[in-house]
Design an enzyme around this catalytic site. Structure first.
Site, PDB file in Angstrom:
ATOM      1  N   SER A   1       0.904  -1.093   0.118  1.00 58.02           N
ATOM      2  CA  SER A   1       0.050  -0.118   0.095  1.00 58.02           C
ATOM      3  C   SER A   1       0.815   1.301   0.037  1.00 58.02           C
ATOM      4  O   SER A   1       1.681   1.667   0.976  1.00 58.02           O
ATOM      5  CB  SER A   1      -0.966   0.176   1.325  1.00 58.02           C
ATOM      6  OG  SER A   1      -1.501   1.288   1.355  1.00 58.02           O
TER       7      SER A   1
ATOM      8  N   HIS B   1      -0.997  -1.261  -4.235  1.00 57.77           N
ATOM      9  CA  HIS B   1      -2.414  -0.648  -3.596  1.00 57.77           C
ATOM     10  C   HIS B   1      -2.521   0.657  -3.449  1.00 57.77           C
ATOM     11  O   HIS B   1      -1.375   1.195  -2.920  1.00 57.77           O
ATOM     12  CB  HIS B   1      -2.390  -1.579  -2.446  1.00 57.77           C
ATOM     13  CG  HIS B   1      -3.641  -1.539  -1.604  1.00 57.77           C
ATOM     14  ND1 HIS B   1      -4.719  -2.157  -2.001  1.00 57.77           N
ATOM     15  CD2 HIS B   1      -4.233  -0.652  -0.616  1.00 57.77           C
ATOM     16  CE1 HIS B   1      -5.958  -2.225  -1.074  1.00 57.77           C
ATOM     17  NE2 HIS B   1      -5.458  -1.068  -0.119  1.00 57.77           N
TER      18      HIS B   1
ATOM     19  N   ASP C   1      -4.847   3.441  -2.025  1.00 53.81           N
ATOM     20  CA  ASP C   1      -5.934   3.892  -1.081  1.00 53.81           C
ATOM     21  C   ASP C   1      -6.737   5.370  -1.404  1.00 53.81           C
ATOM     22  O   ASP C   1      -5.826   6.092  -1.108  1.00 53.81           O
ATOM     23  CB  ASP C   1      -5.539   3.886   0.295  1.00 53.81           C
ATOM     24  CG  ASP C   1      -5.174   2.440   0.847  1.00 53.81           C
ATOM     25  OD1 ASP C   1      -6.135   1.185   0.697  1.00 53.81           O
ATOM     26  OD2 ASP C   1      -3.982   2.272   1.331  1.00 53.81           O
TER      27      ASP C   1
ATOM     28  N   MET D   1      -9.354   8.085  -0.501  1.00 51.05           N
ATOM     29  CA  MET D   1     -10.005   8.322   0.907  1.00 51.05           C
ATOM     30  C   MET D   1     -10.390   9.773   0.376  1.00 51.05           C
ATOM     31  O   MET D   1      -9.701  10.747   0.002  1.00 51.05           O
ATOM     32  CB  MET D   1      -9.273   8.289   2.114  1.00 51.05           C
ATOM     33  CG  MET D   1      -8.583   7.067   1.929  1.00 51.05           C
ATOM     34  SD  MET D   1      -7.871   6.956   3.894  1.00 51.05           S
ATOM     35  CE  MET D   1      -6.846   5.597   3.707  1.00 51.05           C
TER      36      MET D   1
ATOM     37  N   HIS E   1      -8.131   1.141  -4.309  1.00 53.72           N
ATOM     38  CA  HIS E   1      -9.109   0.765  -3.039  1.00 53.72           C
ATOM     39  C   HIS E   1      -9.947   2.035  -2.836  1.00 53.72           C
ATOM     40  O   HIS E   1      -9.266   2.853  -2.152  1.00 53.72           O
ATOM     41  CB  HIS E   1      -8.519   0.187  -1.765  1.00 53.72           C
ATOM     42  CG  HIS E   1      -9.264   0.038  -0.479  1.00 53.72           C
ATOM     43  ND1 HIS E   1      -8.659  -0.043   0.634  1.00 53.72           N
ATOM     44  CD2 HIS E   1     -10.535  -0.164  -0.445  1.00 53.72           C
ATOM     45  CE1 HIS E   1      -9.636  -0.226   1.620  1.00 53.72           C
ATOM     46  NE2 HIS E   1     -10.826  -0.357   0.882  1.00 53.72           N
TER      47      HIS E   1
ATOM     48  N   MET F   1     -12.139   4.085  -0.742  1.00 54.61           N
ATOM     49  CA  MET F   1     -12.970   4.352   0.444  1.00 54.61           C
ATOM     50  C   MET F   1     -13.660   5.788   0.153  1.00 54.61           C
ATOM     51  O   MET F   1     -13.024   6.737   0.796  1.00 54.61           O
ATOM     52  CB  MET F   1     -11.814   4.305   1.598  1.00 54.61           C
ATOM     53  CG  MET F   1     -11.384   3.265   1.755  1.00 54.61           C
ATOM     54  SD  MET F   1     -10.011   2.743   2.829  1.00 54.61           S
ATOM     55  CE  MET F   1      -8.786   3.048   1.614  1.00 54.61           C
TER      56      MET F   1
ATOM     57  N   MET G   1     -11.764  -6.189   4.921  1.00 62.29           N
ATOM     58  CA  MET G   1     -10.848  -5.141   5.738  1.00 62.29           C
ATOM     59  C   MET G   1     -10.465  -5.724   7.126  1.00 62.29           C
ATOM     60  O   MET G   1     -11.422  -6.463   7.955  1.00 62.29           O
ATOM     61  CB  MET G   1     -11.482  -3.949   6.000  1.00 62.29           C
ATOM     62  CG  MET G   1     -11.743  -3.021   4.958  1.00 62.29           C
ATOM     63  SD  MET G   1     -10.258  -2.685   4.190  1.00 62.29           S
ATOM     64  CE  MET G   1      -9.324  -1.757   5.128  1.00 62.29           C
TER      65      MET G   1
ATOM     66  N   ASP H   1      -6.834  -6.534   4.002  1.00 60.88           N
ATOM     67  CA  ASP H   1      -6.121  -5.492   4.252  1.00 60.88           C
ATOM     68  C   ASP H   1      -6.280  -4.719   5.439  1.00 60.88           C
ATOM     69  O   ASP H   1      -7.276  -4.416   5.960  1.00 60.88           O
ATOM     70  CB  ASP H   1      -6.813  -4.507   3.015  1.00 60.88           C
ATOM     71  CG  ASP H   1      -6.285  -3.115   3.292  1.00 60.88           C
ATOM     72  OD1 ASP H   1      -5.169  -2.729   3.612  1.00 60.88           O
ATOM     73  OD2 ASP H   1      -6.948  -2.213   2.361  1.00 60.88           O
TER      74      ASP H   1
END
Ligand SMILES: O=C(CO)[C@@H](O)[C@H](O)COP(=O)(O)O
Ligand SMILES: [Fe+2]
Length: 228
Positions: A8, A31, A33, A35, A64, A66, A135, A173
């Site tokens: 990540s 990965h 993330d 957000m 990913h 979020m 998660m 994750d």
């Protein structure tokens, strides 16, 4: 399926993203993330940064999301160059339509479950997905402690995958490290996200190889791993 490691970039130095992406070449995925400070209480990066990362590395991007409104945004991340796009079940208005759209645009479609979201209501949707992400921390931040209480959910999901004979990857994750990856692999995970365990290591590429070896040693004797 062989085990896969997805470092990540959240735990990397954001002022040197291209170099940090190159530091883990040899990993199966990178990965990313995303957000939005609404779905989770943190803000990271968006489509333009993913476009730049896709140009900066040959490692396929595992995005990913979020974020709220993934029905609108997830296809934009495929267009930005992601090889896999994960939306959250809790945020998607039409998860089946969204998974089909992600696949139709040419990426792998994946859905994530927060710790308190059970897998069972989604049993009939699993065939629409290429990966399910469980998660193992509350989403929002890197460097949190692994939640052992998620192991039964990983096990139950692996059973559902076997029961339906699906080619579904099972990703974990959050808090995945040398001291937790074997428990995840034993429970049935085969794709492992690791942020701090990789980027806080002196040699991130070596950390990826060590995590992969640890997980592979466990899954070598797992019946579900032989079947795929
Ligand atoms: O999605 C998230 C956090 O919400 C993760 O991808 C973290 O970035 C993983 O970091 P570590 O727990 O491995 O440090
Ligand atoms: Fe993540």
């Amino acid at each position: 399926m062989a085990v896969q490691i997805s470092p990540s970039i959240l735990s990397a130095d954001f002022s040197r993203l291209a170099e940090e992406a190159k530091a883990v070449e040899g990993a199966d995925w990178l990965h990313v993330d995303v957000m939005d400070n609404h779905f989770v209480p943190n803000l990271t990066l968006g489509v333009p940064v993913v476009e730049s990362l896709a140009r900066a590395t040959d490692t396929p991007l595992d995005c990913h999301l979020m974020i709220e409104n993934p029905d609108h945004w997830a296809p934009r991340y495929v267009e930005a160059g992601a090889g896999s796009v994960t939306f959250h079940a809790e945020a998607a208005a039409a998860p089946v339509r969204l998974a089909r759209e992600i696949r139709a645009k040419g990426a792998r479609a994946s859905m994530a479950l927060k710790p308190a979201t059970p897998v069972e209501p989604y049993e009939d949707l699993l065939s629409e997905l290429d990966m399910l992400l469980i998660m193992t921390v509350e989403p929002g931040f890197g460097g949190q402690a692994f939640l052992d209480i998620m192991l039964p959910k990983i096990r139950r999901t692996r059973e559902l995958i076997s029961k339906h004979g699906l080619e579904l990857w099972l990703q974990v994750d959050g808090g995945v490290s040398a001291s937790t990856i074997e428990r995840c692999a034993e429970a049935g995970a085969d794709v492992f996200v690791a942020g701090s365990a990789v980027y806080n290591a002196d040699d991130p590429a070596a950390a990826v190889r060590m995590l992969r070896d640890q997980a592979a040693a466990v899954t070598a004797s797992a019946p579900w791993a032989c079947a795929h």
